[in-house]
Motif scaffolding. Structure first.
Motif: not given
Length: 63
Positions: A37-42, A44, A52
């Motif tokens: 989970q990325g910094a903006h709750f996206r 990967h 990505s």
């Protein structure tokens, strides 16, 4: 931390492990993830690789 992060011309995970091992830990390693989970709750993941190429990387250090 994603695999696309860079510092001083090298991958961020490599640079951070190098900096830490210069300080004295007994060992360190990095793992390339297939989901995270990325910094903006996206999310990967390897299934969306065409969307990505910034898959998660985990560092582990021990003394």
């Amino acid at each position: 931390m994603g695999e696309s992060g860079r510092h001083g011309g090298q991958p961020l995970h490599a640079a951070s492990i190098q900096a830490a091992t210069d300080g004295g830990p007994a060992g360190a390693r990095a793992f390339k993830g297939f989901w995270g989970q990325g910094a903006h709750f996206r999310i990967h993941n390897a299934k969306t690789l065409q969307l990505s190429e910034d898959l998660p990387v985990m560092r582990e250090m021990w003394s």
